[in-house]
Design an enzyme around this catalytic site. Sequence first.
Site, PDB file in Angstrom:
ATOM      1  CE  LYS A 177      -3.696   2.318   2.586  1.00 42.66           C
ATOM      2  NZ  LYS A 177      -4.541   2.287   3.803  1.00 42.66           N
ATOM      3  CE  LYS A 230      -6.262   2.144  -1.081  1.00 45.48           C
ATOM      4  NZ  LYS A 230      -6.982   2.201   0.212  1.00 45.48           N
TER       5      LYS A 230
END
Length: 307
Positions: A177, A230
């Site tokens: 992330k 992400k």
Amino acid sequence: MLQGVRIHPSNLVYPIFVDETAQAPAAIEAMPDYYRLPVQQVVAEVRQAVEQGIKAVLLFGVPSQKDETGSSAFADNGAVQKAIRELKNEFGDELVVMTDVCLCEYTTHGHCGIVKNGEVMNDLTLEILQKVAVSQAQAGADVVAPSAMMDGQVRFIREALDDTGFNQVAIMAYSAKYASSLYGPFREAADCKPTFGSRKSYQMGYRNPTEALREIELDVNEGADMIMVKPALAYLDIIHLAKSRFNVPVAAFNVSGEYAMVKAAAKNGWIDENAVILELLTAIKRAGSDLIITYFAKDVKSWLGQL
């Protein structure tokens, strides 16, 4: 016949904002055509998605009360917990209910962990994340998705779930992330913009792919059943590397900024929205993603019609 990579609705996960304060769907200015939903309207919304072939949702909570420790995140009657029960009661095993495990939506400061003296405290946060994951599992969640990017979060959550009898609940780890500039619309939607500093101290910098592989390996070794990259579109290389090196399902989050850019360009008549959605999501799957979390999932039939 020879297209090769094709998107199917079952590849998609539909993100939903459950707003404890809302009495009706609340528009999100930075995310056209997207809404925060009151608990009592979540089932109806998801039913429309299920009818389009969607098999999974990912729930985010917008609480009525926030505090320094994000205690609403693990409340038995919290917005997400209520929504889980409603969804599982309505759809049973027909729907996979995934839940975000983080504190940013629930804290007054907007950071993903406990803050002391202006710093996010990793180890103190792990104990809270355990409570959040267990409360969601007790409500009926099938998959918990820790996104706080605290070191050791997967191991702590796996241990807590196993110790409380929820060994069947899977973990989808936000392993790679990034501290991205593409989260702005989400922070408006979830009301979770940090009140000071940034999240760069615990989310990843985007210049070092080796760090992503190291973080993914750590999460897999700690018990992650699935891993996530992400954002998706700017990190197709990371999705490919993850799929090539790890024998676990790979999810990718087609994030709010990516959604908003497509919507804005389409509104101005600069692109064909449905054709662009299909092209972008196909690229994410082609890179190696097994699951795509995307705000476009709710209208899957319209853009799949471009095939």
